[in-house]
Enzyme design. Sequence first.
Site, short mmCIF file in Angstrom:
data_model
loop_
_atom_site.label_atom_id
_atom_site.label_comp_id
_atom_site.label_asym_id
_atom_site.label_seq_id
_atom_site.Cartn_x
_atom_site.Cartn_y
_atom_site.Cartn_z
N ASN A 1 -26.23 82.58 26.67
CA ASN A 1 -27.13 83.32 27.55
C ASN A 1 -28.51 83.50 26.94
OD1 ASN A 1 -25.32 83.54 29.62
ND2 ASN A 1 -24.62 85.59 29.08
N HIS B 1 -15.60 85.06 25.44
CA HIS B 1 -16.46 84.80 26.59
C HIS B 1 -16.29 83.37 27.10
CE1 HIS B 1 -20.76 84.28 28.32
NE2 HIS B 1 -19.91 84.67 29.26
N GLU C 1 -17.07 81.57 23.66
CA GLU C 1 -17.71 82.31 22.58
C GLU C 1 -16.75 83.40 22.09
OE1 GLU C 1 -22.45 82.15 23.58
OE2 GLU C 1 -21.22 83.51 24.78
N ASP D 1 -4.59 93.05 39.06
CA ASP D 1 -5.79 93.54 39.73
C ASP D 1 -5.47 94.87 40.40
OD1 ASP D 1 -8.41 93.65 41.06
OD2 ASP D 1 -8.50 91.51 40.62
N SER E 1 -20.15 89.16 29.19
CA SER E 1 -21.23 88.25 28.81
C SER E 1 -22.46 89.00 28.33
CB SER E 1 -21.63 87.38 30.02
OG SER E 1 -22.08 88.20 31.10
N VAL F 1 -15.39 93.20 36.65
CA VAL F 1 -16.82 93.31 36.92
C VAL F 1 -17.58 93.70 35.65
CG1 VAL F 1 -16.59 95.72 37.62
CG2 VAL F 1 -18.50 94.36 38.49
N GLU F 2 -18.81 93.23 35.55
CA GLU F 2 -19.64 93.47 34.36
C GLU F 2 -20.27 94.85 34.42
OE1 GLU F 2 -21.01 91.53 30.68
OE2 GLU F 2 -19.28 91.52 32.00
N LYS G 1 -15.01 98.71 32.79
CA LYS G 1 -14.28 98.09 31.67
C LYS G 1 -13.62 99.16 30.80
CE LYS G 1 -17.15 93.90 31.39
NZ LYS G 1 -16.12 92.94 31.77
N MET H 1 -13.38 84.40 37.62
CA MET H 1 -13.23 84.20 36.18
C MET H 1 -11.81 84.49 35.72
SD MET H 1 -15.84 82.92 34.74
CE MET H 1 -15.31 83.19 33.06
#
Length: 220
Positions: free
Chosen positions: A193, A143, A155, A34, A120, A92-93, A98, A15
């Site tokens: 979603n 998003h 979004e 990163d 998301s 990563v979610e 975060k 992403m």
Amino acid sequence: MCAEFKVGLLGAGMMGAEIALSFAASGYPVIMKDMSLEIANRGKARLDGILDKAIRKGRCTAADKELALTRITPTDQYKELGDASLVIEAIVEDFNAKKEVLTEVEAVCTPDCVIATNTSSIPITKLAACLGPERRDKFAGAHFFSPAFVMQLVEIVPGLETDEATVTFLMDLCRKIGKTPIRVKDVTGFVVNRILHAMWIEACRLLEEGVADPKDIDTG
């Protein structure tokens, strides 16, 4: 073209790298950060094949490809994001992960820098609380959808303290890179979603009722 406006990307995964490419292909210099320079370089290297595919489909030329790639600078240093006008978090979610990167990047960004998250599922207002009170008006969700270089929908999700100017800024910028932004309230799952979730539930019901076999349901 856009040398005075620099974009920062936190995360060089699928992403993050494709969001970076979306900006770079539209003329914006991008710093892609990163955990290590090796990971950041691998993220950029993957874009080579994505652009080759775009060339075969007539979406860009070989010259466009080379220019886009030269605009992306991989790094493992937060300080390289210090003069960015926009930083997008796309890691990563995981809330704690975060929170860590948002805290780190806030410390180096200018007061006017807008920070956005590609989450998301995590509430924007909850993530905004990871930042100082004076920064929260310049924080929102942006998003993107995979594959981010191809998919047009984005979004834009304001949190409780997001300033209207931040929303306008992000929506205008999305249009400038060829995306279609929609404004969404800060609710679980946002719009797309939520719709997908409803479709998955109905697909399971169809299977349970024996309406069709799994392969045919997938085809439908």
